[in-house]
Design a protein around this motif. Structure first.
Motif, PDB file in Angstrom:
ATOM      1  N   UNK A  22     -38.795  11.050 -57.127  1.00 32.74           N
ATOM      2  CA  UNK A  22     -39.338  10.155 -56.108  1.00 32.74           C
ATOM      3  C   UNK A  22     -39.320  10.924 -54.794  1.00 32.74           C
ATOM      4  N   UNK A  23     -40.452  10.964 -54.101  1.00 32.42           N
ATOM      5  CA  UNK A  23     -40.572  11.687 -52.839  1.00 32.42           C
ATOM      6  C   UNK A  23     -41.019  10.743 -51.737  1.00 32.42           C
ATOM      7  N   UNK A  24     -40.507  10.963 -50.550  1.00 28.31           N
ATOM      8  CA  UNK A  24     -40.997  10.268 -49.370  1.00 28.31           C
ATOM      9  C   UNK A  24     -41.736  11.312 -48.544  1.00 28.31           C
ATOM     10  N   UNK A  25     -43.000  11.037 -48.263  1.00 27.99           N
ATOM     11  CA  UNK A  25     -43.828  11.951 -47.488  1.00 27.99           C
ATOM     12  C   UNK A  25     -44.162  11.255 -46.176  1.00 27.99           C
ATOM     13  N   UNK A  26     -43.868  11.923 -45.103  1.00 25.38           N
ATOM     14  CA  UNK A  26     -44.025  11.330 -43.774  1.00 25.38           C
ATOM     15  C   UNK A  26     -44.879  12.254 -42.929  1.00 25.38           C
ATOM     16  N   UNK A  54     -45.308  23.717 -55.840  1.00 24.49           N
ATOM     17  CA  UNK A  54     -45.892  24.034 -57.142  1.00 24.49           C
ATOM     18  C   UNK A  54     -44.943  23.852 -58.325  1.00 24.49           C
ATOM     19  N   UNK A  55     -43.645  23.783 -58.097  1.00 23.80           N
ATOM     20  CA  UNK A  55     -42.692  23.635 -59.192  1.00 23.80           C
ATOM     21  C   UNK A  55     -42.553  22.195 -59.685  1.00 23.80           C
ATOM     22  N   UNK A  56     -43.133  21.248 -58.968  1.00 23.44           N
ATOM     23  CA  UNK A  56     -43.034  19.842 -59.361  1.00 23.44           C
ATOM     24  C   UNK A  56     -44.198  19.484 -60.270  1.00 23.44           C
ATOM     25  N   UNK A  97     -44.611   6.856 -50.486  1.00 28.97           N
ATOM     26  CA  UNK A  97     -43.612   7.079 -51.529  1.00 28.97           C
ATOM     27  C   UNK A  97     -44.383   7.480 -52.771  1.00 28.97           C
ATOM     28  N   UNK A  98     -44.062   8.666 -53.292  1.00 25.95           N
ATOM     29  CA  UNK A  98     -44.718   9.198 -54.478  1.00 25.95           C
ATOM     30  C   UNK A  98     -43.668   9.258 -55.582  1.00 25.95           C
ATOM     31  N   UNK A  99     -43.953   8.572 -56.698  1.00 22.76           N
ATOM     32  CA  UNK A  99     -43.001   8.523 -57.812  1.00 22.76           C
ATOM     33  C   UNK A  99     -43.650   9.039 -59.089  1.00 22.76           C
ATOM     34  N   UNK A 100     -42.888   9.870 -59.792  1.00 24.44           N
ATOM     35  CA  UNK A 100     -43.262  10.257 -61.150  1.00 24.44           C
ATOM     36  C   UNK A 100     -42.146   9.738 -62.049  1.00 24.44           C
ATOM     37  N   UNK A 101     -42.214  10.055 -63.340  1.00 20.17           N
ATOM     38  CA  UNK A 101     -41.128   9.621 -64.226  1.00 20.17           C
ATOM     39  C   UNK A 101     -39.844  10.417 -64.012  1.00 20.17           C
TER      40      UNK A 101
END
Length: 100
Positions: free
Chosen positions: A58-62, A18-20, A51-55
């Motif tokens: 960057x997150x890798x979800x597996x 929730x903090x993102x 791969x989820x990117x915002x400005x």
């Protein structure tokens, strides 16, 4: 168990992180769907990988598949724990190459 896909991954992440801030532009790439560049190439043979990117991040979800795509064999539940242990060892040796 929820099967993560491009349509539900942001709500899945918002629930658990929730903090993102996902309010701006968000890019989602699914490894193995043919949409990624050469440096992101992979086939997602055993896992669903996004791969989820915002400005800002960057997150890798597996997420593990129920079975390996080619063999059809079931994946042991201990596999995730073994990967976690391996990442701890890799981090101790070369932390600059291990995602946080």
């Amino acid at each position: 168990m929820i099967k993560i896909d491009k349509n539900n991954i942001i709500s899945y992440l918002k629930e658990r992180m929730p903090d993102i801030d996902f309010s701006g532009e968000v890019s989602i790439t699914a490894i193995g769907d043919g949409s990624q560049s050469a440096e992101e190439a992979g086939d997602g043979y055993v896992n669903y990988i996004f791969i989820v990117r915002t400005n800002k991040i960057s997150l890798v979800v597996k997420q593990s598949r129920e079975s390996a795509r080619m063999s059809g064999g079931e994946m042991p539940l201990t596999r995730n724990h073994l990967e976690f242990d391996a990442m701890k060892v890799f981090n101790a040796i070369a932390p600059q190459y291990v995602p946080k």
